[in-house]
Design a protein around this motif. Sequence first.
Motif, PDB file in Angstrom:
ATOM      1  N   LEU A 159       0.831  -1.206   0.000  1.00 45.93           N
ATOM      2  CA  LEU A 159       0.000   0.000   0.000  1.00 45.93           C
ATOM      3  C   LEU A 159       0.865   1.255   0.000  1.00 45.93           C
ATOM      4  O   LEU A 159       0.460   2.291   0.501  1.00 45.93           O
ATOM      5  CB  LEU A 159      -0.937   0.006   1.207  1.00 45.93           C
ATOM      6  N   ALA A 160       2.030   1.177  -0.560  1.00 48.90           N
ATOM      7  CA  ALA A 160       2.947   2.306  -0.721  1.00 48.90           C
ATOM      8  C   ALA A 160       3.346   2.930   0.609  1.00 48.90           C
ATOM      9  O   ALA A 160       3.510   4.131   0.716  1.00 48.90           O
ATOM     10  CB  ALA A 160       2.329   3.350  -1.653  1.00 48.90           C
ATOM     11  N   GLY A 161       3.460   2.108   1.658  1.00 50.19           N
ATOM     12  CA  GLY A 161       3.955   2.590   2.951  1.00 50.19           C
ATOM     13  C   GLY A 161       2.970   3.405   3.746  1.00 50.19           C
ATOM     14  O   GLY A 161       3.369   4.153   4.626  1.00 50.19           O
ATOM     15  N   LEU A 162       1.674   3.315   3.460  1.00 53.39           N
ATOM     16  CA  LEU A 162       0.686   4.046   4.247  1.00 53.39           C
ATOM     17  C   LEU A 162       0.493   3.355   5.598  1.00 53.39           C
ATOM     18  O   LEU A 162       0.461   2.140   5.672  1.00 53.39           O
ATOM     19  CB  LEU A 162      -0.654   4.107   3.507  1.00 53.39           C
ATOM     20  N   PRO A 163       0.362   4.144   6.651  1.00 56.18           N
ATOM     21  CA  PRO A 163       0.130   3.523   7.964  1.00 56.18           C
ATOM     22  C   PRO A 163      -1.285   2.959   8.048  1.00 56.18           C
ATOM     23  O   PRO A 163      -2.204   3.448   7.402  1.00 56.18           O
ATOM     24  CB  PRO A 163       0.322   4.672   8.940  1.00 56.18           C
ATOM     25  N   GLY A 164      -1.429   1.920   8.860  1.00 56.67           N
ATOM     26  CA  GLY A 164      -2.746   1.331   9.079  1.00 56.67           C
ATOM     27  C   GLY A 164      -3.406   1.961  10.300  1.00 56.67           C
ATOM     28  O   GLY A 164      -2.754   2.582  11.134  1.00 56.67           O
ATOM     29  N   LEU A 165      -4.716   1.838  10.401  1.00 61.42           N
ATOM     30  CA  LEU A 165      -5.442   2.367  11.548  1.00 61.42           C
ATOM     31  C   LEU A 165      -5.367   1.375  12.706  1.00 61.42           C
ATOM     32  O   LEU A 165      -5.416   0.170  12.511  1.00 61.42           O
ATOM     33  CB  LEU A 165      -6.898   2.622  11.173  1.00 61.42           C
ATOM     34  N   ALA A 166      -5.261   1.902  13.902  1.00 63.98           N
ATOM     35  CA  ALA A 166      -5.192   1.068  15.103  1.00 63.98           C
ATOM     36  C   ALA A 166      -6.532   1.116  15.828  1.00 63.98           C
ATOM     37  O   ALA A 166      -7.322   2.038  15.651  1.00 63.98           O
ATOM     38  CB  ALA A 166      -4.089   1.578  16.025  1.00 63.98           C
ATOM     39  N   LYS A 167      -6.780   0.104  16.660  1.00 64.69           N
ATOM     40  CA  LYS A 167      -7.977   0.094  17.480  1.00 64.69           C
ATOM     41  C   LYS A 167      -7.862   1.220  18.507  1.00 64.69           C
ATOM     42  O   LYS A 167      -6.785   1.456  19.045  1.00 64.69           O
ATOM     43  CB  LYS A 167      -8.120  -1.237  18.210  1.00 64.69           C
ATOM     44  N   PRO A 168      -8.954   1.913  18.778  1.00 62.91           N
ATOM     45  CA  PRO A 168      -8.880   2.993  19.776  1.00 62.91           C
ATOM     46  C   PRO A 168      -8.538   2.434  21.158  1.00 62.91           C
ATOM     47  O   PRO A 168      -9.067   1.411  21.570  1.00 62.91           O
ATOM     48  CB  PRO A 168     -10.287   3.597  19.776  1.00 62.91           C
ATOM     49  N   GLN A 169      -7.640   3.120  21.846  1.00 67.84           N
ATOM     50  CA  GLN A 169      -7.236   2.730  23.193  1.00 67.84           C
ATOM     51  C   GLN A 169      -7.266   3.974  24.077  1.00 67.84           C
ATOM     52  O   GLN A 169      -6.772   5.023  23.691  1.00 67.84           O
ATOM     53  CB  GLN A 169      -5.826   2.142  23.191  1.00 67.84           C
TER      54      GLN A 169
END
Length: 170
Positions: free
Chosen positions: A137-147
């Motif tokens: 995905l061209a180095g895009l960060p992924g979303l994390a679960k809210p904490q």
Amino acid sequence: MTLRSHAGMGLLMTAFASAALVSPAAAVEAPVIVPLQGLEPVLPMDAPTVATGVPVPMPGAPTGFQKGVGALPDVTLPSVPLAGTLPETVVDAPLPELLKGSEPGRALLSSPHSEMKAATPGAVVGNPVEAPRGNGLAGLPGLAKPQLGLLTPVLSGALDPQLGLAPDAG
């Protein structure tokens, strides 16, 4: 700058440095005497006296900041430490005369100055993004679960109250 302004700047810096090294006041408080004389018409004895003070807490530097390498810090709302001295409290109450002709005296409750330390609550919020996984995905960060987490408030100190009887001073 002239020699005169250098000397003035040196005196100013010396004054600031000496003010910073002076220890804070041992007990910062606002004295309070509770007026209870209005109770004397309804009480069968003299009104008690209550003398205490309101502590003035001194805030410290916020704690909990952490350096993140390329990310947000974990602690979003840090705890703020507070330090202060609980003032001396004295409650002096006359004892009623239970037996005719007896000298009952006075009941005294006192608590000396006590050092107290506290910290306000804080909040921890996890990062909303994760590091890129390298899955095309061209180095895009992924979303994390809210904490989300809360840091509890803290209060520590020791009180040493004393209760006793004293002969009547009158």
